[in-house]
Write a protein that holds these residues in place. Structure first.
Motif, PDB file in Angstrom:
ATOM      1  N   PRO A 207       0.824  -1.210   0.000  1.00 55.38           N
ATOM      2  CA  PRO A 207       0.000   0.000   0.000  1.00 55.38           C
ATOM      3  C   PRO A 207       0.856   1.257   0.000  1.00 55.38           C
ATOM      4  CG  PRO A 207      -0.842  -1.602   1.571  1.00 55.38           C
ATOM      5  CD  PRO A 207       0.474  -2.119   1.110  1.00 55.38           C
ATOM      6  N   ASP A 208       0.547   2.190  -0.895  1.00 53.99           N
ATOM      7  CA  ASP A 208       1.301   3.444  -1.020  1.00 53.99           C
ATOM      8  C   ASP A 208       0.366   4.503  -1.600  1.00 53.99           C
ATOM      9  OD1 ASP A 208       3.074   5.507  -1.407  1.00 53.99           O
ATOM     10  OD2 ASP A 208       4.550   4.342  -2.526  1.00 53.99           O
ATOM     11  N   PRO A 209      -0.545   5.063  -0.789  1.00 50.90           N
ATOM     12  CA  PRO A 209      -1.529   6.028  -1.286  1.00 50.90           C
ATOM     13  C   PRO A 209      -0.934   7.232  -2.001  1.00 50.90           C
ATOM     14  CG  PRO A 209      -2.165   5.248   0.885  1.00 50.90           C
ATOM     15  CD  PRO A 209      -0.783   4.719   0.634  1.00 50.90           C
ATOM     16  N   PRO A 210       0.176   7.827  -1.538  1.00 54.07           N
ATOM     17  CA  PRO A 210       0.731   8.972  -2.280  1.00 54.07           C
ATOM     18  C   PRO A 210       1.133   8.614  -3.706  1.00 54.07           C
ATOM     19  CG  PRO A 210       1.618   8.913  -0.058  1.00 54.07           C
ATOM     20  CD  PRO A 210       0.887   7.623  -0.249  1.00 54.07           C
ATOM     21  N   ALA A 211       1.709   7.423  -3.903  1.00 53.78           N
ATOM     22  CA  ALA A 211       2.079   7.002  -5.259  1.00 53.78           C
ATOM     23  C   ALA A 211       0.837   6.852  -6.132  1.00 53.78           C
ATOM     24  CB  ALA A 211       2.854   5.682  -5.214  1.00 53.78           C
ATOM     25  N   GLY A 212      -0.233   6.319  -5.537  1.00 51.85           N
ATOM     26  CA  GLY A 212      -1.477   6.198  -6.274  1.00 51.85           C
ATOM     27  C   GLY A 212      -2.052   7.542  -6.668  1.00 51.85           C
ATOM     28  N   ALA A 213      -1.967   8.504  -5.753  1.00 55.69           N
ATOM     29  CA  ALA A 213      -2.489   9.850  -6.025  1.00 55.69           C
ATOM     30  C   ALA A 213      -1.720  10.506  -7.173  1.00 55.69           C
ATOM     31  CB  ALA A 213      -2.401  10.697  -4.760  1.00 55.69           C
ATOM     32  N   ARG A 214      -0.412  10.288  -7.217  1.00 54.83           N
ATOM     33  CA  ARG A 214       0.385  10.862  -8.307  1.00 54.83           C
ATOM     34  C   ARG A 214      -0.007  10.246  -9.655  1.00 54.83           C
ATOM     35  NH1 ARG A 214       4.479  10.214  -4.359  1.00 54.83           N
ATOM     36  NH2 ARG A 214       5.231   8.306  -5.376  1.00 54.83           N
ATOM     37  N   THR A 215      -0.315   8.980  -9.654  1.00 51.74           N
ATOM     38  CA  THR A 215      -0.727   8.314 -10.898  1.00 51.74           C
ATOM     39  C   THR A 215      -2.069   8.857 -11.377  1.00 51.74           C
ATOM     40  OG1 THR A 215       0.471   6.308 -10.277  1.00 51.74           O
ATOM     41  CG2 THR A 215      -1.247   6.078 -11.954  1.00 51.74           C
ATOM     42  N   LEU A 216      -3.003   9.030 -10.466  1.00 51.15           N
ATOM     43  CA  LEU A 216      -4.303   9.595 -10.837  1.00 51.15           C
ATOM     44  C   LEU A 216      -4.152  11.000 -11.406  1.00 51.15           C
ATOM     45  CD1 LEU A 216      -6.524   8.398  -7.841  1.00 51.15           C
ATOM     46  CD2 LEU A 216      -6.518   7.511 -10.182  1.00 51.15           C
ATOM     47  N   GLU A 217      -3.274  11.778 -10.803  1.00 51.98           N
ATOM     48  CA  GLU A 217      -3.039  13.142 -11.295  1.00 51.98           C
ATOM     49  C   GLU A 217      -2.464  13.108 -12.713  1.00 51.98           C
ATOM     50  OE1 GLU A 217      -0.729  17.260  -9.921  1.00 51.98           O
ATOM     51  OE2 GLU A 217      -0.391  15.384  -8.836  1.00 51.98           O
ATOM     52  N   ARG A 218      -1.575  12.151 -12.969  1.00 47.49           N
ATOM     53  CA  ARG A 218      -0.933  12.038 -14.281  1.00 47.49           C
ATOM     54  C   ARG A 218      -1.962  11.807 -15.378  1.00 47.49           C
ATOM     55  NH1 ARG A 218       2.137   7.281 -13.787  1.00 47.49           N
ATOM     56  NH2 ARG A 218       3.195   8.464 -12.163  1.00 47.49           N
ATOM     57  N   LEU A 260      -8.519   2.578 -15.304  1.00 49.13           N
ATOM     58  CA  LEU A 260      -7.152   2.516 -15.802  1.00 49.13           C
ATOM     59  C   LEU A 260      -6.921   1.135 -16.413  1.00 49.13           C
ATOM     60  CD1 LEU A 260      -5.272   4.002 -12.705  1.00 49.13           C
ATOM     61  CD2 LEU A 260      -5.654   5.185 -14.890  1.00 49.13           C
ATOM     62  N   ILE A 261      -6.303   1.090 -17.591  1.00 50.92           N
ATOM     63  CA  ILE A 261      -5.937  -0.176 -18.217  1.00 50.92           C
ATOM     64  C   ILE A 261      -4.440  -0.156 -18.449  1.00 50.92           C
ATOM     65  CG2 ILE A 261      -6.225  -1.698 -20.207  1.00 50.92           C
ATOM     66  CD1 ILE A 261      -9.030  -0.624 -20.565  1.00 50.92           C
ATOM     67  N   ALA A 301      -3.406   3.312  -7.289  1.00 50.64           N
ATOM     68  CA  ALA A 301      -4.315   4.346  -7.799  1.00 50.64           C
ATOM     69  C   ALA A 301      -5.758   3.883  -7.838  1.00 50.64           C
ATOM     70  CB  ALA A 301      -3.880   4.759  -9.215  1.00 50.64           C
ATOM     71  N   CYS A 302      -5.989   2.577  -7.717  1.00 46.64           N
ATOM     72  CA  CYS A 302      -7.356   2.068  -7.880  1.00 46.64           C
ATOM     73  C   CYS A 302      -8.000   1.763  -6.535  1.00 46.64           C
ATOM     74  CB  CYS A 302      -7.362   0.827  -8.768  1.00 46.64           C
ATOM     75  SG  CYS A 302      -6.773  -0.688  -7.968  1.00 46.64           S
ATOM     76  N   ASP A 303      -9.307   1.613  -6.583  1.00 48.78           N
ATOM     77  CA  ASP A 303     -10.075   1.160  -5.419  1.00 48.78           C
ATOM     78  C   ASP A 303     -10.403  -0.315  -5.511  1.00 48.78           C
ATOM     79  OD1 ASP A 303     -10.609   3.848  -4.078  1.00 48.78           O
ATOM     80  OD2 ASP A 303     -11.390   4.217  -6.100  1.00 48.78           O
ATOM     81  N   LEU A 304     -10.324  -0.849  -6.731  1.00 44.28           N
ATOM     82  CA  LEU A 304     -10.707  -2.246  -6.964  1.00 44.28           C
ATOM     83  C   LEU A 304      -9.976  -2.737  -8.202  1.00 44.28           C
ATOM     84  CD1 LEU A 304     -14.328  -3.654  -7.001  1.00 44.28           C
ATOM     85  CD2 LEU A 304     -12.906  -3.906  -9.020  1.00 44.28           C
ATOM     86  N   PHE A 305      -9.482  -3.977  -8.145  1.00 45.56           N
ATOM     87  CA  PHE A 305      -8.842  -4.579  -9.313  1.00 45.56           C
ATOM     88  C   PHE A 305      -9.817  -5.549  -9.963  1.00 45.56           C
ATOM     89  CE2 PHE A 305      -6.292  -7.798 -11.490  1.00 45.56           C
ATOM     90  CZ  PHE A 305      -5.544  -6.977 -12.330  1.00 45.56           C
ATOM     91  N   LEU A 306      -9.990  -5.393 -11.270  1.00 45.19           N
ATOM     92  CA  LEU A 306     -10.944  -6.208 -12.017  1.00 45.19           C
ATOM     93  C   LEU A 306     -10.183  -7.145 -12.951  1.00 45.19           C
ATOM     94  CD1 LEU A 306     -13.880  -6.841 -12.812  1.00 45.19           C
ATOM     95  CD2 LEU A 306     -13.763  -4.944 -14.447  1.00 45.19           C
ATOM     96  N   ASN A 307     -10.474  -8.445 -12.856  1.00 47.68           N
ATOM     97  CA  ASN A 307      -9.821  -9.457 -13.691  1.00 47.68           C
ATOM     98  C   ASN A 307     -10.895 -10.247 -14.448  1.00 47.68           C
ATOM     99  OD1 ASN A 307      -7.911 -11.177 -14.818  1.00 47.68           O
ATOM    100  ND2 ASN A 307      -7.974 -12.584 -13.076  1.00 47.68           N
ATOM    101  N   PRO A 308     -11.257  -9.800 -15.668  1.00 41.24           N
ATOM    102  CA  PRO A 308     -12.374 -10.416 -16.398  1.00 41.24           C
ATOM    103  C   PRO A 308     -11.963 -11.580 -17.302  1.00 41.24           C
ATOM    104  CG  PRO A 308     -11.656  -8.451 -17.542  1.00 41.24           C
ATOM    105  CD  PRO A 308     -10.737  -8.605 -16.360  1.00 41.24           C
TER     106      PRO A 308
END
Length: 411
Positions: A207-218, A260-261, A301-308
């Protein structure tokens, strides 16, 4: 131990699960103090050899990772030639082979007094064919399956698979589902078949919320909720087109949702076109190939990982990586995905191809943030207890030690 590893592909050739697995077991064994030499096919840029993180990798000239019938024959010739040369100079204790890379090096075929441990990253032949058939949705794809894939499997892949199972002194399957698939076709394999779950670097994937936030901003998704992630090679059998349809339905309920894909592959153009035609422009980011060290930023960066996926998986690393980053996984229940999550504790299963169920499971989590938080905590805990690289490598070494002792008794 002095370990030689055979793999027709590495991350220098392709960006897939087997290639990542090869790196993890080789570097893991080296980190534990063992000597590791990796033999693989010609480097795309012509590099002859390299040493990295304690692993010496030799790229064999005159080979190619495509593994057509011609190139498979060249690989068998060149790899056995090099193995004999290296073994004569500094005797190996054990040979590890990824998938079908090493069946020609069994003691009965090569004449080398060297025990062979073969790692099967996927299921048996029938389930492999099932994966190929699951992607068929047009008359043209059915024709390709009937005229190309089925004959190639029966004429070439099936005999190679048989010789791989027969020649190994020990077989390692990456999930109970894969082990059962192999035993169902080759009952004689049961006595030498072991199950060792895939492992991932739980220090890198955390878990690394700041890294996720930077990805969302990108990607212009700062403040978006909820965010879903799909990751992997963009093949049709991975089901990304079904994930896009599920996301469209989620957007009908939650307008702020984003997707995100992460990954690249032959289906990328058609998926991008589908995204636009489905009215999802601006809400889906196609991130392309993401190098391994950067992947945790995307999971975070995600809240849920989807594997279809529609593929009969061995034991998908992407699901394990998501769990390690503390993300619930909503996944198709097929093959080794059944050994990734505990349904209702750190994710949900759905029937492969069932977009209604896929959508419903995601929405259930988004409607209950307490449940989402509880599953996130459980996800990280499961990865730490079950799916670490250290645990995987220790099991490989334990099995190898037993095989080495047994092998000595037959000489």
């Amino acid at each position: 131990m002095n370990i030689c590893i055979l793999s027709t592909t590495t991350e220098a050739h392709l960006a897939g699960g087997s290639e990542m697995h090869c790196r993890l077991i080789s570097e893991g064994a080296a980190a534990d103090g063992h000597r590791v030499t990796l033999l693989t096919t010609r480097h795309p840029e012509g590099k002859a050899a390299e040493e990295k993180n304690g692993v010496r990798t030799l790229y064999l000239d005159g080979t190619d990772h495509s593994m057509s019938v011609r190139w498979a024959a060249r690989w068998r010739l060149k790899s056995l030639e090099k193995l004999r040369e290296l073994h004569a100079a500094s005797r190996f204790d054990v040979l590890w082979a990824e998938n079908l890379s090493g069946w020609h090096c069994s003691a009965s075929r090569s004449g080398l007094a060297l025990p062979l441990v073969t790692i099967m990253n996927g299921p048996g032949v029938r389930d492999g064919l099932r994966s190929e058939f699951n992607r068929v949705s047009t008359a043209g794809e059915l024709a390709v399956f009937a005229v190309k894939i089925l004959p190639q499997t029966l004429l070439f892949y099936l005999p190679w698979f048989y010789h791989t199972v027969k020649g190994a002194d020990a077989l390692i399957a990456v999930s109970p589902e894969s082990a059962n698939s192999i035993k169902a076709e080759f009952s004689f394999a049961a006595a030498k078949l072991h199950t060792v779950y895939n492992g991932i670097d739980v220090g890198l994937f955390r878990p690394d919320p700041p890294a996720g936030a930077r990805t969302l901003e990108r990607y212009g998704f700062s403040g978006a909720w909820p965010v879903l992630l799909m990751a992997g090679v963009l093949h049709k059998q991975k089901g990304f087109h079904l994930g896009l349809e599920a996301f469209r339905r989620i957007r009908d309920k939650i307008s702020g949702a984003r997707l995100l894909i992460a990954g690249d592959g032959p289906e990328r153009a058609s998926l991008e076109s589908l995204s636009v035609s489905s009215g999802l422009a601006g809400t889906v980011a196609f991130c392309g190939h993401v190098p391994q060290p950067a992947l945790p930023e995307y999971y975070n960066a995600c809240d849920l990982f989807l594997n279809p996926t529609l593929r009969v998986e061995g034991h998908p690393l992407v699901a394990l990586e998501a769990l390690a980053c503390g993300k619930p996984v909503v996944t198709a229940a097929i093959g080794g995905t059944l050994s990734t999550i505990v349904d209702g504790e750190n994710g949900f299963f759905f029937k492969p191809g069932d977009v209604d169920a896929m959508t419903e499971k995601c929405l259930r989590l988004f409607a209950d943030r307490n449940l989402l938080a509880a599953m996130s905590a459980s996800a990280r805990s499961r990865a730490l207890s079950k799916f670490s690289v250290g645990k995987m490598v220790r099991e490989y070494l334990r099995i190898s030690a037993v095989v080495i002792d047994s092998f000595k008794g037959t000489l």
